[in-house]
Design a protein around this motif. Structure first.
Motif, PDB file in Angstrom:
ATOM      1  N   GLU A  30       0.838  -1.205   0.000  1.00  0.00           N
ATOM      2  CA  GLU A  30       0.000   0.000   0.000  1.00  0.00           C
ATOM      3  C   GLU A  30       0.876   1.259   0.000  1.00  0.00           C
ATOM      4  O   GLU A  30       0.650   2.205  -0.734  1.00  0.00           O
ATOM      5  CB  GLU A  30      -0.876  -0.027   1.254  1.00  0.00           C
ATOM      6  N   GLU A  31       1.914   1.212   0.827  1.00  0.00           N
ATOM      7  CA  GLU A  31       2.801   2.374   0.926  1.00  0.00           C
ATOM      8  C   GLU A  31       3.570   2.564  -0.385  1.00  0.00           C
ATOM      9  O   GLU A  31       3.761   3.699  -0.838  1.00  0.00           O
ATOM     10  CB  GLU A  31       3.764   2.172   2.111  1.00  0.00           C
ATOM     11  N   GLU A  32       3.956   1.467  -1.018  1.00  0.00           N
ATOM     12  CA  GLU A  32       4.683   1.584  -2.291  1.00  0.00           C
ATOM     13  C   GLU A  32       3.772   2.222  -3.345  1.00  0.00           C
ATOM     14  O   GLU A  32       4.213   3.060  -4.131  1.00  0.00           O
ATOM     15  CB  GLU A  32       5.193   0.204  -2.745  1.00  0.00           C
ATOM     16  N   LYS A  33       2.501   1.821  -3.304  1.00  0.00           N
ATOM     17  CA  LYS A  33       1.540   2.392  -4.255  1.00  0.00           C
ATOM     18  C   LYS A  33       1.388   3.901  -4.016  1.00  0.00           C
ATOM     19  O   LYS A  33       1.391   4.695  -4.945  1.00  0.00           O
ATOM     20  CB  LYS A  33       0.177   1.698  -4.046  1.00  0.00           C
ATOM     21  N   HIS A  34       1.315   4.259  -2.746  1.00  0.00           N
ATOM     22  CA  HIS A  34       1.169   5.679  -2.397  1.00  0.00           C
ATOM     23  C   HIS A  34       2.375   6.481  -2.913  1.00  0.00           C
ATOM     24  O   HIS A  34       2.204   7.528  -3.539  1.00  0.00           O
ATOM     25  CB  HIS A  34       1.042   5.818  -0.876  1.00  0.00           C
ATOM     26  N   ASP A  47       7.958  11.187  -9.069  1.00  0.00           N
ATOM     27  CA  ASP A  47       7.178  10.593  -7.977  1.00  0.00           C
ATOM     28  C   ASP A  47       8.087  10.352  -6.766  1.00  0.00           C
ATOM     29  O   ASP A  47       9.321  10.404  -6.874  1.00  0.00           O
ATOM     30  CB  ASP A  47       6.474   9.307  -8.433  1.00  0.00           C
ATOM     31  N   LEU A  48       7.447  10.109  -5.627  1.00  0.00           N
ATOM     32  CA  LEU A  48       8.221   9.980  -4.375  1.00  0.00           C
ATOM     33  C   LEU A  48       9.095   8.723  -4.374  1.00  0.00           C
ATOM     34  O   LEU A  48      10.117   8.689  -3.697  1.00  0.00           O
ATOM     35  CB  LEU A  48       7.272   9.967  -3.176  1.00  0.00           C
ATOM     36  N   THR A  49       8.704   7.693  -5.111  1.00  0.00           N
ATOM     37  CA  THR A  49       9.549   6.490  -5.195  1.00  0.00           C
ATOM     38  C   THR A  49      10.892   6.864  -5.815  1.00  0.00           C
ATOM     39  O   THR A  49      11.956   6.488  -5.311  1.00  0.00           O
ATOM     40  CB  THR A  49       8.864   5.405  -6.069  1.00  0.00           C
ATOM     41  N   THR A  50      10.831   7.630  -6.900  1.00  0.00           N
ATOM     42  CA  THR A  50      12.070   8.029  -7.586  1.00  0.00           C
ATOM     43  C   THR A  50      12.906   8.935  -6.683  1.00  0.00           C
ATOM     44  O   THR A  50      14.130   8.830  -6.643  1.00  0.00           O
ATOM     45  CB  THR A  50      11.722   8.737  -8.917  1.00  0.00           C
ATOM     46  N   LEU A  51      12.203   9.801  -5.937  1.00  0.00           N
ATOM     47  CA  LEU A  51      12.937  10.688  -5.024  1.00  0.00           C
ATOM     48  C   LEU A  51      13.651   9.862  -3.945  1.00  0.00           C
ATOM     49  O   LEU A  51      14.829  10.074  -3.652  1.00  0.00           O
ATOM     50  CB  LEU A  51      11.968  11.677  -4.367  1.00  0.00           C
ATOM     51  N   TYR A  63      10.429  -3.052  10.677  1.00  0.00           N
ATOM     52  CA  TYR A  63      10.776  -4.042   9.652  1.00  0.00           C
ATOM     53  C   TYR A  63      10.050  -3.776   8.333  1.00  0.00           C
ATOM     54  O   TYR A  63      10.582  -4.049   7.258  1.00  0.00           O
ATOM     55  CB  TYR A  63      10.478  -5.457  10.150  1.00  0.00           C
ATOM     56  N   GLU A  64       8.838  -3.220   8.405  1.00  0.00           N
ATOM     57  CA  GLU A  64       8.130  -2.866   7.162  1.00  0.00           C
ATOM     58  C   GLU A  64       8.888  -1.753   6.447  1.00  0.00           C
ATOM     59  O   GLU A  64       9.030  -1.753   5.235  1.00  0.00           O
ATOM     60  CB  GLU A  64       6.699  -2.407   7.495  1.00  0.00           C
ATOM     61  N   ARG A  65       9.402  -0.821   7.245  1.00  0.00           N
ATOM     62  CA  ARG A  65      10.163   0.306   6.688  1.00  0.00           C
ATOM     63  C   ARG A  65      11.428  -0.185   5.999  1.00  0.00           C
ATOM     64  O   ARG A  65      11.778   0.267   4.922  1.00  0.00           O
ATOM     65  CB  ARG A  65      10.537   1.228   7.851  1.00  0.00           C
ATOM     66  N   VAL A  66      12.109  -1.143   6.659  1.00  0.00           N
ATOM     67  CA  VAL A  66      13.347  -1.671   6.073  1.00  0.00           C
ATOM     68  C   VAL A  66      13.037  -2.321   4.723  1.00  0.00           C
ATOM     69  O   VAL A  66      13.698  -2.051   3.720  1.00  0.00           O
ATOM     70  CB  VAL A  66      14.011  -2.702   7.017  1.00  0.00           C
ATOM     71  N   GLN A  67      11.998  -3.151   4.691  1.00  0.00           N
ATOM     72  CA  GLN A  67      11.646  -3.843   3.440  1.00  0.00           C
ATOM     73  C   GLN A  67      11.327  -2.819   2.343  1.00  0.00           C
ATOM     74  O   GLN A  67      11.792  -2.942   1.209  1.00  0.00           O
ATOM     75  CB  GLN A  67      10.444  -4.760   3.681  1.00  0.00           C
ATOM     76  N   LEU A  68      10.571  -1.787   2.718  1.00  0.00           N
ATOM     77  CA  LEU A  68      10.186  -0.755   1.749  1.00  0.00           C
ATOM     78  C   LEU A  68      11.437  -0.067   1.183  1.00  0.00           C
ATOM     79  O   LEU A  68      11.595   0.085  -0.021  1.00  0.00           O
ATOM     80  CB  LEU A  68       9.287   0.273   2.434  1.00  0.00           C
ATOM     81  N   GLU A  69      12.336   0.347   2.074  1.00  0.00           N
ATOM     82  CA  GLU A  69      13.537   1.057   1.619  1.00  0.00           C
ATOM     83  C   GLU A  69      14.401   0.162   0.749  1.00  0.00           C
ATOM     84  O   GLU A  69      14.949   0.604  -0.256  1.00  0.00           O
ATOM     85  CB  GLU A  69      14.348   1.558   2.830  1.00  0.00           C
ATOM     86  N   VAL A  70      14.546  -1.122   1.145  1.00  0.00           N
ATOM     87  CA  VAL A  70      15.362  -2.037   0.343  1.00  0.00           C
ATOM     88  C   VAL A  70      14.723  -2.208  -1.034  1.00  0.00           C
ATOM     89  O   VAL A  70      15.395  -2.107  -2.059  1.00  0.00           O
ATOM     90  CB  VAL A  70      15.519  -3.405   1.052  1.00  0.00           C
ATOM     91  N   ASP A  71      13.395  -2.429  -1.063  1.00  0.00           N
ATOM     92  CA  ASP A  71      12.697  -2.614  -2.348  1.00  0.00           C
ATOM     93  C   ASP A  71      12.952  -1.443  -3.278  1.00  0.00           C
ATOM     94  O   ASP A  71      13.170  -1.615  -4.471  1.00  0.00           O
ATOM     95  CB  ASP A  71      11.172  -2.718  -2.127  1.00  0.00           C
TER      96      ASP A  71
END
Ligand code: FAD
Length: 624
Positions: free
Chosen positions: A472-476, A505-509, A533-541
Motif C-alpha cells: 500500500e505504501e509503495e503504491k502511495h 514521484d516519491l519512489t524516484t525521489l 521491519y516494514e520500513r526496512v523492506q520498503l527502503e530495500v525494495d
C-alpha cells in the motif's frame, strides 16, 4: 519403562532442544536422552544469543516455528544491532541474555512439552541392523528402540578439558564427557575428527572497578528476536569495555611454556574467528592491546564474562594476566578459563537432510557436525528434527536452498564442502544476502513453519498484514509527485543534491542516495505508519531495485542448475574427461544436483559442463 519411540534425540543442548521440540510438536513420539536434565538448553560459553550472521539464523528458526528466539527474548538483558553502518544486508541482532533465565525457559519448554519424554542417561552406542538405525544403548544398559536417532552431543564426545598442562576428561566444566559413542561411530565407518574451543574465566563483579571502563549501553530501540514477541520486559544492563596492555601480553608470553596449545598438548584446530588470547598475542605480535568486553551473566548474579580473553593457560597465569587489565586489578576469578577438545563427525558424511549417508535414520546436528555456536546448533537441530519427523510421517524432505535462507547456506556448505575448522556462520558466506535478511525472515519462511504445523494461522496473518502495508505504501509513493519550485527544493539543497529538472514521484525521489524515508515523510507532513521491519523492506525494495533485479536473475540461473538432478547411484568413475580427483570428490559427496556439484571445491566449470552433457545423454529429469 517405555522403551520404544519414533525418534530418539541424544543431547539436550541447543540442537537437541530444537530437534526434540520440533519432533514432538509434529506429533511423532519422541524421547530426549541427555546426560544432565538440569543443563537442558544451557549456554556453555557467552551469555549471548545472535551476532553477525547468527542473528539471521535465530530469526529464521523463529520464522519456521523454533524456540531459540523466544528463549532469548524472555531472558534478554541487552539488545544491539551490529553492523548498523554496513547496510541492511549485513545487519544482525545480538542479545545479552540472563544465562539462568534462558536455561530455565528452555528446560520448561522441553520438560512440559506434550509427546516428549525426557530421560537422564548417557548414550554409549547407536544400534543398527544392516544400514538402518534401530535404537541406542545407554550407560545404564537400557536399550531404547527407534528408527530415527538424532545425535547432538556438542562438545561432549571424548571431551578433554585443558587448564595449563593439567587435563581431565569432561564435556564442559563440571560435567562428564561422553565416552564410547565416538568409538562406536568410528566403528560404523564414520570419519571422526577432533576440534578445540575455549572459554574465558568468570569473574566476580564485586571486585571489578567499572568506573575506569567505558560503559556500553544497549540500543534504545529494542527489537525482539521472535516475530511473535510484543516487547522485551526485563530491565536492560550495560556491558563495559576495557583492554589488554603490554604487561598483559608479557605475562601471557612468559606463560606460553605452560600453554597446552604452545607445548603441543592440544593439536586440534580451534575456532578461527574466536581465538584464545594467547593465540592473538602470538599471531599478532605487533598489537599491544586487545579489546575486552565485560558482560553481565544475568540480573540476579554478580558474575561477569570477560569476552575476548578465553584461554587455556594455567590458573596462576590466568590470574596474573587478568589482574594486569585496567579495572580488573583486584578481580576474583569464580571459575577458571579452559580449553576443550572434543570429537565431531565430518559433515561430508551427511545428506542435505542431515541424515547420514551410511546409516538410514541416523541424523547428526549441532557441534557434532563440526560447527561452533548456539545459533548454528539450533538451526541444525531444528532442521534435523523436521527431517526425522517427516521421514516418520512418510512426507518428502524439506530442504531450504542458498537463495532462501541462511540455514540453506549453512547446511549446503557443511554437506558439500565438509569443514577443516569449526564452522561459524557469517553474512559474507551468503551470496544473496540483500534478499535474505533478518527483517524478512518472516516473509520468507513463515509459510513453511505453518505448513509443518508448527505455527498457528495468526503468524501467517501477521505476514500478510505486513506485506499489504508495504504494498500500500509503495503504491502511495508511486502516486504522489513533487515538482520544482515546491518544498522539495529546500530539502534537496539541504542534502546537497541536484535540483529537480521536472516532476518526479516519491519512489524516484527516495531512490536517490542521501534521501531517507524520514525526508519523504516530512515533505508530505505525514507521520510513520509502518513498523521498523516494514520500513526496512520498503527502503530495500526501492533503493536497491536494480540490484535486486540482477540478484533475482542470478537466483533463476542458480535454480536452473539446482533443478538438474544427479541420481544417487550415478557412476562418476566412468566419465571421460573428469580428473581422478574430481571423480573421487563427486563419488564421496554424492551431490543431489548439478548446482551442488558445482560448489564442491575443486569441481571446475568444465567438469560441470561434462556432467551436464553426460546427464543429457542419460536422459536425466529435473527435480519435482
Ligand atoms: P551442547 O550445547 O554442547 O549440548 C550437548 C548436549 O548433549 C548436552 O546436553 C550433553 O549433556 C548431551 N550429551 C552429549 N553426549 C551425550 C550422550 N552420549 N548421551 C546423552 N547426552 C549426551 N561457541 C561459539 O560460538 N563461540 C565460542 O567461543 C564458543 N566457545 C565455547 C567454549 C567452550 C568451553 C564450550 C564448551 C563451548 C563453546 N562454544 C562456543 C560452543 C557452543 O557452546 C556450542 O556450539 C553449542 O553449545 C553447541 O550446541 P549443541 O547443542 O551442539 O551442543
Amino acid at each position: 519403562m517405555k522403551t520404544k519411540y519414533d525418534v530418539i534425540v541424544v543431547g539436550g543442548g541447543h540442537a537437541g532442544c530444537e530437534a526434540a521440540l520440533v519432533c514432538a510438536r509434529m506429533k511423532v513420539d519422541t524421547l530426549l536422552l541427555t546426560m544432565r536434565k538440569d543443563k537442558i538448553g544451557y549456554t556453555s560459553c557467552n551469555p549471548s544469543i545472535g551476532g553477525i550472521g547468527k542473528g539471521q539464523l535465530v530469526k529464521e528458526v523463529d520464522a519456521l516455528g523454533g524456540e531459540m528466539a523466544k528463549a532469548a527474548d524472555r531472558s534478554s538483558i541487552q539488545f544491539r544491532v551490529l553492523n548498523l553502518s554496513a547496510g541492511y544486508a549485513a545487519r544482525s541482532s545480538r542479545m545479552q541474555i540472563d544465562r539462568k533465565l534462558y536455561n530455565n525457559y528452555m528446560l520448561d519448554r522441553v520438560t512440559l512439552q506434550e509427546g516428549l519424554d525426557v530421560i537422564e542417561d548417557e548414550v554409549k552406542e547407536v544400534l543398527s541392523a544392516g544400514a538402518s538405525a534401530t535404537g541406542v544403548r545407554t550407560k545404564t544398559g537400557t536399550i531404547f528402540n527407534a528408527r530415527n536417532i538424532i545425535l547432538t552431543t556438542g562438545t561432549f564426545m571424548n571431551g578433554i578439558i585443558h587448564v595449563g598442562l593439567e587435563h581431565s576428561s569432561g564435556g564442559r566444566l563440571g560435567e562428564e564427557a561422553s565416552m564410547g559413542l565416538s568409538r562406536n561411530l568410528a566403528d560404523m565407518g564414520f570419519a571422526i575428527g577432533t576440534f578445540k574451543t575455549g572459554t574465558p574465566a568468570r569473574i566476580d563483579g564485586g571486585t571489578i572497578d567499572f568506573s575506569v571502563m567505558q560503559e556500553q549501553k544497549g540500543d534504545e530501540f529494542v527489537i525482539p528476536f521472535s516475530f511473535s514477541t510484543e516487547a522485551i520486559t526485563l530491565p536492560q544492563r550495560s556491558c563495559y569495555i576495557t583492554r589488554t596492555n603490554k604487561k598483559t601480553h608479557r605475562i601471557i608470553r612468559e606463560g606460553l611454556d605452560r600453554s597446552p596449545m604452545y607445548t603441543g598438548k592440544i593439536r586440534s584446530t580451534g575456532v578461527r574467528y574466536c581465538p584464545s588470547i594467547e593465540d592473538k598475542i602470538v599471531r599478532f605480535p605487533d598489537r599491544d592491546s586487545h579489546i575486552v568486553f565485560v558482560e553481565p551473566e544475568g540480573l540476579d548474579t554478580n558474575e561477569f564474562y570477560p569476552n575476548g580473553i578465553s584461554t587455556s593457560l594455567p590458573l596462576d597465569v590466568q590470574e596474573h594476566m587478568i589482574r594486569s587489565i585496567k579495572g580488573l586489578e583486584n578481580v576474583v576469578i569464580n571459575k577458571p578459563a579452559y580449553g576443550i577438545e572434543y570429537d565431531f563427525v565430518s559433515p561430508a558424511e551427511l545428506k542435505a537432510t542431515l541424515e547420514t549417508k551410511k546409516i538410514d535414520g541416523l541424523f547428526l546436528a549441532g557441534q557434532i557436525n563440526g560447527t561452533t555456536g548456539y545459533e548454528e546448533a539450533a538451526a541444525l537441530g531444528f532442521m534435523a528434527g523436521v527431517a526425522a519427523a517427516r521421514k516418520i510421517r512418510k512426507e518428502t524432505p524439506i530442504i531450504l536452498d542458498r537463495s532462501e535462507a541462511y540455514i540453506g547456506v549453512l547446511i549446503d556448505d557443511l554437506v558439500t564442502k565438509g569443514t577443516r575448522e569449526p564452522y561459524r556462520m557469517f553474512t559474507s558466506r551468503v551470496e544473496y544476502r540483500i534478499l535474505i535478511r533478518e527483517d524478512n525472515a518472516d516473509t520468507r519462511l513463515t509459510h513453511v513453519g505453518h505448513e509443518l504445523g508448527l505455527l498457528a494461522k495468526d503468524r501467517l496473518d501477521r505476514v500478510r498484514d505486513k506485506t499489504l502495508a508495504i504494498a500500500e505504501e509503495e503504491k502511495h509513493l508511486d502516486s504522489v509527485r513533487v515538482f520544482p519550485g515546491g518544498p522539495v527544493d529546500a530539502l534537496l539543497k539541504e542534502k546537497g543534491q541536484m535540483p529537480l529538472a521536472g516532476g518526479i514521484d516519491l519512489t524516484t525521489l527516495l531512490r536517490r542516495s542521501g534521501i531517507s524515508r524520514a525526508d519523504v515523510l516530512s515533505l508530505e507532513g505525514r507521520g510513520e505508519k509502518l513498523s521498523y521491519y516494514e520500513r526496512v523492506q520498503l527502503e530495500v525494495d526501492i533503493k536497491y531495485a536494480g540490484y535486486i533485479d540482477r540478484e533475482l536473475r542470478k537466483i533463476a540461473r542458480f535454480k536452473d542448475l539446482e533443478n538438474i538432478n544427479l541420481p544417487d547411484n550415478f557412476d562418476y568413475s566412468g566419465i571421460n574427461g573428469l580428473s581422478n580427483e574430481i571423480k573421487e570428490k563427486l563419488s564421496s559427496v554424492r551431490p543431489k544436483s548439478l548446482g551442488q556439484a558445482a560448489r564442491i571445491s575443486g569441481v571446475t566449470p568444465v567438469a560441470v559442463t561434462i556432467l551436464m552433457v553426460k546427464l543429457k545423454g542419460a536422459g536425466s529429469r529435473g527435480k519435482s
